[in-house]
Motif scaffolding. Structure first.
Motif, PDB file in Angstrom:
ATOM      1  N   THR A 127     107.755 -51.533  28.228  1.00  0.00           N
ATOM      2  CA  THR A 127     108.157 -50.197  27.807  1.00  0.00           C
ATOM      3  C   THR A 127     109.061 -50.334  26.586  1.00  0.00           C
ATOM      4  O   THR A 127     109.790 -51.319  26.448  1.00  0.00           O
ATOM      5  CB  THR A 127     108.888 -49.445  28.946  1.00  0.00           C
ATOM      6  OG1 THR A 127     109.164 -48.105  28.525  1.00  0.00           O
ATOM      7  CG2 THR A 127     110.203 -50.129  29.296  1.00  0.00           C
TER       8      THR A 127
ATOM      9  N   GLU B 199     116.662 -44.177  27.233  1.00  0.00           N
ATOM     10  CA  GLU B 199     115.573 -43.216  27.076  1.00  0.00           C
ATOM     11  C   GLU B 199     114.335 -43.911  26.518  1.00  0.00           C
ATOM     12  O   GLU B 199     114.435 -44.783  25.649  1.00  0.00           O
ATOM     13  CB  GLU B 199     115.980 -42.094  26.111  1.00  0.00           C
ATOM     14  CG  GLU B 199     117.104 -41.212  26.615  1.00  0.00           C
ATOM     15  CD  GLU B 199     117.436 -40.093  25.635  1.00  0.00           C
ATOM     16  OE1 GLU B 199     116.722 -39.990  24.605  1.00  0.00           O
ATOM     17  OE2 GLU B 199     118.394 -39.349  25.882  1.00  0.00           O
ATOM     18  N   ALA B 200     113.166 -43.512  27.029  1.00  0.00           N
ATOM     19  CA  ALA B 200     111.905 -44.053  26.522  1.00  0.00           C
ATOM     20  C   ALA B 200     111.725 -43.612  25.067  1.00  0.00           C
ATOM     21  O   ALA B 200     112.055 -42.486  24.695  1.00  0.00           O
ATOM     22  CB  ALA B 200     110.742 -43.569  27.371  1.00  0.00           C
TER      23      ALA B 200
ATOM     24  N   SER C  12     110.061 -42.414  21.674  1.00  0.00           N
ATOM     25  CA  SER C  12     108.965 -41.601  21.154  1.00  0.00           C
ATOM     26  C   SER C  12     109.183 -41.453  19.651  1.00  0.00           C
ATOM     27  O   SER C  12     110.266 -41.036  19.214  1.00  0.00           O
ATOM     28  CB  SER C  12     108.928 -40.226  21.823  1.00  0.00           C
ATOM     29  OG  SER C  12     108.539 -40.321  23.176  1.00  0.00           O
TER      30      SER C  12
ATOM     31  N   ASP D  80     104.647 -43.131  22.222  1.00  0.00           N
ATOM     32  CA  ASP D  80     104.865 -41.899  22.974  1.00  0.00           C
ATOM     33  C   ASP D  80     105.393 -42.247  24.364  1.00  0.00           C
ATOM     34  O   ASP D  80     104.726 -42.930  25.147  1.00  0.00           O
ATOM     35  CB  ASP D  80     103.555 -41.113  23.090  1.00  0.00           C
ATOM     36  CG  ASP D  80     103.745 -39.797  23.832  1.00  0.00           C
ATOM     37  OD1 ASP D  80     104.759 -39.115  23.589  1.00  0.00           O
ATOM     38  OD2 ASP D  80     102.897 -39.478  24.690  1.00  0.00           O
ATOM     39  N   LYS D  81     106.592 -41.809  24.655  1.00  0.00           N
ATOM     40  CA  LYS D  81     107.249 -42.041  25.952  1.00  0.00           C
ATOM     41  C   LYS D  81     107.237 -43.513  26.342  1.00  0.00           C
ATOM     42  O   LYS D  81     106.930 -43.891  27.482  1.00  0.00           O
ATOM     43  CB  LYS D  81     106.571 -41.204  27.040  1.00  0.00           C
ATOM     44  CG  LYS D  81     106.708 -39.706  26.821  1.00  0.00           C
ATOM     45  CD  LYS D  81     105.984 -38.911  27.885  1.00  0.00           C
ATOM     46  CE  LYS D  81     106.114 -37.415  27.630  1.00  0.00           C
ATOM     47  NZ  LYS D  81     105.361 -36.610  28.660  1.00  0.00           N
ATOM     48  N   GLY D  82     107.541 -44.350  25.384  1.00  0.00           N
ATOM     49  CA  GLY D  82     107.688 -45.773  25.642  1.00  0.00           C
ATOM     50  C   GLY D  82     106.417 -46.586  25.576  1.00  0.00           C
ATOM     51  O   GLY D  82     106.454 -47.812  25.717  1.00  0.00           O
TER      52      GLY D  82
END
Length: 576
Positions: free
Chosen positions: A342, A372-373, A375, A419-421
């Motif tokens: 990730t 936070e992942a 993006s 996107d989101k990690g």
């Protein structure tokens, strides 16, 4: 494929990855251990006598001997779980995961005793004259729950691919490519032909081959493991200490390992323990149902030996190899797997205590972290990122020397969308230094012994033998399930499809296969645990009846021996 992977992740989170599943699995084993007064200890010696053939009779009905049935069942359980599964559990949960694998095995010895006894008791003879048994038969013939039997049989067919076929050849092919540089498709083609030649001969040929392969593969692997453990003898006691001291607290961060909470160690240890020894899954009873025995309890006692050999012996050796060598905390050059990776916002540094604390909370699902992942876009020139506002987390460690590429030799230049990690473009790969897991971790550990770099060949050979024998055994489980569902005529089409899937998996995505296996295991296990709990009273009565009959036969045998002795003495006295 990503969508399918996400769906399987969701299913695994609800089932095997849930908080309640380990408690159910261990709870059933604990219940029967107390209910039957620790049969895994009391009957262990008797089980050893049975498997040697001491009580065998030619009149007993069945297709295989006790030893052949045990070998077939062991070949189904001793596989990638013993090599890659243990390494995966430790890489995720730390040393504490090994403790919970032991607990799964100890209580699983009783669970297996129960499920094998009941399945053998309600076995039947198929249209082709062979024995057919397994949990679906006691569910149908004793519980009158046809729906549950059908559900279990369907799950068995699915699991024969998700547990027995697909992940096995995938690990073999990866090992052969890494060690001998053999193309996965070539490995898959050769072994698919061999697999077809074996399973077309049915249970008698399968039993004959596994009874020879299992002892050989165990001997090779044990020698290789001891070569590493003894080489690192000074780390044996600290390794055991880490297992026990972390069992109820989780594993702290050490080296490149960012740490694992108790929940992670417990869940992954139990989950990997089940994948390894399959106690409660209901698969081994299918093999034991073919054994020549007139007393189902006797075959149940033979099955007590399975989790002991599989997990308490072989998995412990693998765990000690990994822990004593220290490789589980070291970073190696590797290609990052999407499922284990990730990308997060911020430039995290391993030497910073606060960074490690934040990532520990994030990876273990603990609230209160600020991670936070990621993006956004990452600008890359010749494989190297220009912007430094992100970190790549892989295998519970912070990735170092990150490089983006399209192929092994082509370094990427351009913009990488995240996107989101997760990388949006699946054709882009990431390489660098990080912790490794599964069979790759075990392979690294085996190079830290008396055999040096040659130790990796032991893992490759062991993986080949372990995994291939598992695929053989699971083909039998699947064809017995098909026999129950659609009759003996469905077996041949199933075998053809099984071999085809085996070939395909040699070059398919590893991540998806392991996720399918994780879901398949639980879908089999839950109906089986439910069924044996309903028959707990019958199980206890069966054990009591067995010992009553055994004691009477022993007294009768002793009486006959005395009579024969007296007759012999009289004969000698009356001789001229």
């Amino acid at each position: 494929m990503d969508a399918l992977g996400s769906f399987l992740d969701s299913l695994d989170a609800l089932l095997g990855g849930s908080w309640w599943f380990p408690y159910v699995l261990l709870g059933v084993g604990l219940f029967f251990t107390l209910y039957l007064k620790f049969p895994q200890i009391r009957y262990f010696k008797h089980a050893c006598k049975i498997v040697t053939g001491k009580y065998d009779k030619k009149s007993h009905e069945g297709d295989t001997t006790h030893f052949q049935a045990l070998s077939t069942a062991l070949s189904g359980t001793v596989g990638t779980g013993n090599i890659g599964g243990v390494a995966l559990a430790i890489s995720i949960g730390g040393p504490a995961a090994l403790f919970w694998m032991w607990m799964t095995a100890f209580f699983g010895m009783t669970t297996k005793f129960v499920e094998v006894t009941l399945s053998h008791k309600y076995r039947t003879k198929a249209e082709d004259g062979t024995m057919a048994g397994g949990p679906m038969y006691y569910m149908d013939r004793r519980l009158n729950m046809k729906w549950l039997a059908v559900l279990f049989a369907i799950a068995t067919v699915i699991s024969s691919f998700g547990t027995g076929s697909l992940p096995q050849i995938n690990n073999i092919a990866q090992g052969m490519e890494a060690t001998f540089n053999i193309e996965p498709m070539v490995t898959g083609a050769v072994l698919s032909i061999l697999l077809a030649l074996v399973i077309l001969g049915g249970i008698k040929r399968i039993a004959a081959i596994t009874s020879r392969v299992v002892p050989l593969m165990a001997a090779v692997y044990i020698i290789g493991a001891l070569a590493v453990i003894l080489y690192n003898a000074e780390n044996i006691i600290p390794s055991f200490a880490a297992v026990f001291t972390n069992a109820f607290s989780g594993s702290a961060a050490v080296g490149g390992f960012l740490g694992a909470s108790f929940a992670y160690a417990f869940n992954r240890g139990v989950n990997r323990g089940l994948f390894s020894n399959e106690a409660g899954q209901g698969s081994a009873p299918i093999a034991h149902a073919s054994a020549k025995a007139d007393e189902p309890v006797s075959e149940g006692m033979v099955s007590i030996l399975e989790p002991f050999i599989d997990t308490i012996v072989i998995c412990t050796l693998t765990g000690l190899v990994i822990l004593s060598s220290g490789v589980w905390t070291e970073k190696f050059e590797t290609t990052f797997e999407r499922s284990s990776m990730t990308i997060v916002h911020g430039n995290y540094v391993e030497s910073n205590d606060s960074d490690r604390e934040e990532l520990y909370k994030y990876l273990n699902g603990i609230d209160g972290h600020s991670v936070e992942a990621y993006s956004g876009n990452i600008r890359v020139v010749e494989g190297v990122a220009v912007n430094k506002d992100f970190s790549v987390i892989h295998a519970r460690s912070i990735g170092e020397d990150i490089r983006f590429g399209i192929t092994a030799k082509h370094r990427y230049t351009g913009t990488v969308e995240v996107d989101k990690g997760m990388l949006v473009d699946t054709s882009i790969s990431i390489k660098g230094k990080s912790l490794v897991h599964s069979a790759e971790l075990t392979t690294k550990a085996f190079t830290r012994g008396f055999f040096g770099e040659n130790g990796q060949y032991i893992v490759s050979i062991g993986l080949l033998l372990f995994a291939f024998s598992t695929a053989i055994a699971w083909s039998y489980y699947g064809d017995r399930a098909m026999t129950y569902l659609l009759g003996s005529r469905s077996v041949m089409p199933y075998r053809v499809f099984y071999v085809a899937g085996f070939f395909w998996a040699s070059f398919a995505d590893t991540t998806l296969i392991w996720k399918l296996a994780a879901v398949g295991i639980v879908v089999m296990t839950l109906p089986n645990l439910f069924g044996i709990m309903l028959l707990r009273k019958e199980m206890k009565d069966s054990v009591d009846e067995y010992w009553d009959k055994f004691d009477k036969e022993q007294k009768q045998s002793e009486g006959n021996s005395e009579v024969q002795k007296d007759n012999s003495m009289h004969f000698q006295k009356d001789k001229p």
